[in-house]
Structures are given as structure tokens and as C-alpha cells.
Design a protein around this motif. Structure first.
Motif, PDB file in Angstrom:
ATOM      1  N   SER A 267       1.257  -1.113   0.267  1.00 20.88           N
ATOM      2  CA  SER A 267       0.180   0.026  -0.206  1.00 20.88           C
ATOM      3  C   SER A 267       0.772   0.890  -0.278  1.00 20.88           C
ATOM      4  N   ASN A 268       2.179   1.213   0.652  1.00 21.78           N
ATOM      5  CA  ASN A 268       2.667   2.408   0.679  1.00 21.78           C
ATOM      6  C   ASN A 268       3.420   2.250  -0.353  1.00 21.78           C
ATOM      7  N   LEU A 269       3.901   1.335  -0.887  1.00 29.19           N
ATOM      8  CA  LEU A 269       4.734   1.395  -2.386  1.00 29.19           C
ATOM      9  C   LEU A 269       3.693   2.261  -3.282  1.00 29.19           C
ATOM     10  N   LYS A 270       2.860   1.918  -3.965  1.00 30.31           N
ATOM     11  CA  LYS A 270       2.068   1.780  -4.525  1.00 30.31           C
ATOM     12  C   LYS A 270       1.543   3.669  -4.951  1.00 30.31           C
ATOM     13  N   ALA A 271       1.082   3.630  -3.102  1.00 32.94           N
ATOM     14  CA  ALA A 271       1.099   5.376  -2.715  1.00 32.94           C
ATOM     15  C   ALA A 271       2.366   6.105  -2.773  1.00 32.94           C
ATOM     16  N   ILE A 272       3.143   5.518  -3.296  1.00 31.06           N
ATOM     17  CA  ILE A 272       4.417   6.699  -4.134  1.00 31.06           C
ATOM     18  C   ILE A 272       3.824   7.202  -4.912  1.00 31.06           C
ATOM     19  N   LYS A 273       3.632   6.781  -6.088  1.00 34.43           N
ATOM     20  CA  LYS A 273       2.966   6.656  -6.835  1.00 34.43           C
ATOM     21  C   LYS A 273       1.265   7.527  -6.862  1.00 34.43           C
ATOM     22  N   THR A 274       0.707   7.028  -6.420  1.00 36.24           N
ATOM     23  CA  THR A 274      -0.677   7.324  -6.606  1.00 36.24           C
ATOM     24  C   THR A 274      -0.382   8.817  -5.401  1.00 36.24           C
ATOM     25  N   LYS A 275       0.023   8.716  -4.639  1.00 37.16           N
ATOM     26  CA  LYS A 275      -0.153   9.501  -3.353  1.00 37.16           C
ATOM     27  C   LYS A 275      -1.628   9.278  -2.832  1.00 37.16           C
ATOM     28  N   GLU A 276      -2.016   7.682  -2.528  1.00 42.02           N
ATOM     29  CA  GLU A 276      -3.423   7.737  -1.712  1.00 42.02           C
ATOM     30  C   GLU A 276      -2.558   6.897  -0.659  1.00 42.02           C
ATOM     31  N   TYR A 277      -2.139   7.432   0.744  1.00 41.89           N
ATOM     32  CA  TYR A 277      -1.991   6.861   1.440  1.00 41.89           C
ATOM     33  C   TYR A 277      -2.854   6.028   2.488  1.00 41.89           C
ATOM     34  N   SER A 278      -3.026   4.807   3.455  1.00 35.96           N
ATOM     35  CA  SER A 278      -3.682   4.992   3.958  1.00 35.96           C
ATOM     36  C   SER A 278      -4.416   5.485   4.935  1.00 35.96           C
ATOM     37  N   SER A 279      -3.886   6.649   5.547  1.00 36.14           N
ATOM     38  CA  SER A 279      -4.446   8.127   5.672  1.00 36.14           C
ATOM     39  C   SER A 279      -3.678   8.656   5.740  1.00 36.14           C
ATOM     40  N   HIS A 280      -4.059  10.397   5.603  1.00 41.84           N
ATOM     41  CA  HIS A 280      -3.610  10.773   5.923  1.00 41.84           C
ATOM     42  C   HIS A 280      -3.893  11.895   6.736  1.00 41.84           C
ATOM     43  N   ILE A 281      -2.927  12.978   6.516  1.00 40.27           N
ATOM     44  CA  ILE A 281      -2.837  14.848   7.480  1.00 40.27           C
ATOM     45  C   ILE A 281      -2.933  15.322   6.919  1.00 40.27           C
ATOM     46  N   TYR A 282      -3.544  15.935   6.849  1.00 41.87           N
ATOM     47  CA  TYR A 282      -4.383  17.818   6.735  1.00 41.87           C
ATOM     48  C   TYR A 282      -3.912  18.762   7.218  1.00 41.87           C
ATOM     49  N   ILE A 283      -3.153  19.944   7.368  1.00 42.18           N
ATOM     50  CA  ILE A 283      -2.910  20.875   7.401  1.00 42.18           C
ATOM     51  C   ILE A 283      -3.397  22.518   6.226  1.00 42.18           C
ATOM     52  N   LEU A 284      -5.048  22.765   7.194  1.00 41.39           N
ATOM     53  CA  LEU A 284      -5.719  23.256   7.094  1.00 41.39           C
ATOM     54  C   LEU A 284      -5.375  25.059   7.249  1.00 41.39           C
ATOM     55  N   LYS A 285      -5.528  25.713   7.051  1.00 42.52           N
ATOM     56  CA  LYS A 285      -5.596  27.631   6.931  1.00 42.52           C
ATOM     57  C   LYS A 285      -6.409  28.178   6.066  1.00 42.52           C
ATOM     58  N   ASN A 286      -6.682  29.761   7.489  1.00 43.13           N
ATOM     59  CA  ASN A 286      -7.900  30.501   6.910  1.00 43.13           C
ATOM     60  C   ASN A 286      -6.978  30.612   5.179  1.00 43.13           C
ATOM     61  N   LYS A 287      -8.298  31.099   4.220  1.00 45.28           N
ATOM     62  CA  LYS A 287      -7.748  31.205   2.970  1.00 45.28           C
ATOM     63  C   LYS A 287      -6.980  32.835   3.183  1.00 45.28           C
TER      64      LYS A 287
END
Length: 287
Positions: A267-287
Motif C-alpha cells: 500500500s505504501n509503495l503504490k502510494a508513492i505513485k498514486t499519493k493515496e496512503y492508508s491515512s492522510h494528515i491534512y494541514i488547513l489554514k484560513n484562506k
């Protein structure tokens, strides 16, 4: 933005999977696809949802270290706590105020407090709050118990998928955030290889406790409604291994650690190309 109803997320749904609650009830639930938000929705939602968290198997509400799963979870947790601390320390903040929602037994806030952060936490589980209290971490029961205060950093580590009133919660998160603050959200990704491999046995569906199942697109769309922008997306490498270990047990009745490790690694190896990991951390800020 309609704050009181999430009905729009239940419109025009297409059945995708039928999943079983492997933790508490053995009941089955439909996981439905919402094309507008590119999000999956659990249906139906039990009226007594809090009862589905009452289990020794629900490890984030305990500090259990008994089974193989527990031991792996605790080992990884120690490592990830330091990574989380490093992440929040990377942002320029004036007062170092942090709010952690879904704080569990308070381990993350304890690390923050020991590193000179001013900490506030929220945790619905009474038993988890009691464990945190013994660590000198005093948690609120709900975000409605918070004072009218704004924070430099707000974190939700695998929490947003549990929130019943999603619109209302997102709006409140926005209001608790300082103008230059940072919102950090970690959630499973149903587009990952391990999710596609295990299908309805994928442990991160965790029905009915997980009400929502997010993609990158759905996070962007949901938070765009309150003018919050995804600045960065980070992978959670360990999740694929832990989730695969649980998924193997759900699928075969056995842990199969070597098979689980192989799927997690794939899963991690395939995600190197697809960027679709098992879980993601999203960093969000005000526009």
C-alpha cells in the motif's frame, strides 16, 4: 452552510459495500457513495451510537498493552507522538495554545504540555477522561464545554470520521481557530490500496463508529465551505500496517502478521505513485 443538518450528504447515494461491526455488535451497515463530495457515508446511524464505543477492543479509549494488536499500537503510538510534536512545533505560533479534539487518554496532550504548550482537550469517553486525569490532563466532554477561546493549533487525530453533526462541527472548528491558526486533521483514506484490497473487511471502515469516509477531494470541498484551505497533505505510513493487521483478522479470523505486513508495505509503495496512503494528515489554514 446548513449547520444543523447533514442531509445533503445522504442525497443521491449509491450502495458500495456492506460492512460488519467487528468490534461490538456484529451488525451490518451499508457504506454508500456520495458522488458530489466524493465521500462515503455509513447507513443507518444508530441512535445509541455511544454504546458502540463501549468495548475493551476500542484501544484509543484505553492504554491496553495485552494483545499483539495492543502492543503494536502502543509501540507505534510512542513514535507517532514525537512526530506529531515535531509537526506542531514546525509552525510559528505566538502563544502555543493547542486544542486536541478526541484526546483519548491524553497521551498527545501530555507530550505537548511537557514541551511548554498550553493544552486544552475534548474527549466524550468518561473512562478515557479518567485515565487522562491521572496524567494531570483535564479534558472537557464536548466542544460545547469550551470557553469562547481561539487556538493557534487545533488537532483531530482520527476524529472527524466519528462526528455525527459534520457541518456544525466544521463550522465550530473554524470559529475556534485563530486568524493565523492551523487546523490539523488525520483521517483514513478509502482510496488507498489496502482499502481496495480488503474491501468490506477494511478495518478503517469501522462501522458504525466511522460515519464518514473521506477522500482528498471531500476534505477540500467540506472545508472550502468555511473558507479553510488544505495547504499540505502528509502520509501516515504506519496506518497501512496496523489497519492491514486488523483487516486480516476480520477477513480470515487470524492475525496473519506476515501477510498483513506485505499488504501494508504494498500500500505504501503504490502510494508513492498514486499519493493515496492508508491515512492522510491534512494541514488547513484560513484562506
Amino acid at each position: 452552510m446548513n449547520l444543523n443538518k447533514d442531509s445533503e450528504y445522504y442525497k443521491d447515494l449509491n450502495p458500495l459495500l456492506n460492512c460488519i461491526d467487528h468490534v461490538v455488535s456484529n451488525e451490518s451497515y451499508e457504506v454508500m457513495y456520495n458522488s458530489k463530495y466524493e465521500m462515503l457515508v455509513t447507513s443507518p446511524v444508530p441512535t445509541n451510537l455511544k454504546d458502540y464505543y463501549e468495548s475493551d477492543s476500542y484501544i484509543s479509549h484505553t492504554d491496553s498493552n495485552k494483545s499483539l494488536f495492543d502492543k503494536i499500537y502502543q509501540i507505534v503510538k510512542k513514535y507517532t507522538l514525537n512526530k506529531k510534536l515535531k509537526l506542531i512545533n514546525s509552525f510559528n505560533t505566538n502563544e502555543k495554545d493547542i486544542l486536541d479534539i478526541g484526546a483519548g487518554t491524553g497521551e498527545f496532550l501530555k507530550v505537548c504540555k511537557n514541551n511548554k504548550w498550553s493544552v486544552v482537550g475534548v474527549e466524550p469517553s468518561k473512562s478515557a477522561r479518567e485515565i487522562a486525569f491521572k496524567k494531570d490532563i483535564h479534558l472537557k466532554e464536548t466542544i460545547n464545554d469550551l470557553e469562547n477561546k481561539k487556538f493557534d493549533i487545533i488537532t483531530l487525530w482520527h476524529v472527524l470520521e466519528h462526528v455525527p453533526n459534520l457541518n456544525e462541527y466544521i463550522y465550530k472548528l473554524k470559529n475556534f481557530l485563530k486568524e493565523n491558526g492551523v487546523l490539523i486533521i488525520a483521517v483514513p483514506n478509502y482510496k488507498s490500496y489496502d482499502a481496495k484490497y480488503y474491501k468490506n473487511f477494511w478495518a478503517a471502515y469501522d462501522v458504525p463508529r466511522h460515519l464518514w469516509h473521506f477522500s482528498k477531494t471531500s476534505i477540500q470541498l467540506l472545508f472550502n465551505q468555511v473558507n479553510l484551505k488544505v495547504e499540505k497533505t502528509l502520509p501516515m505510513y504506519f496506518d497501512s500496517f496496523y489497519v492491514s493487521l486488523l483487516s486480516e483478522k476480520y477477513k480470515t479470523g487470524k492475525s496473519n502478521p506476515f501477510k498483513a505486513f506485505f499488504i501494508g508495505l504494498q500500500s505504501n509503495l503504490k502510494a508513492i505513485k498514486t499519493k493515496e496512503y492508508s491515512s492522510h494528515i491534512y494541514i488547513l489554514k484560513n484562506k
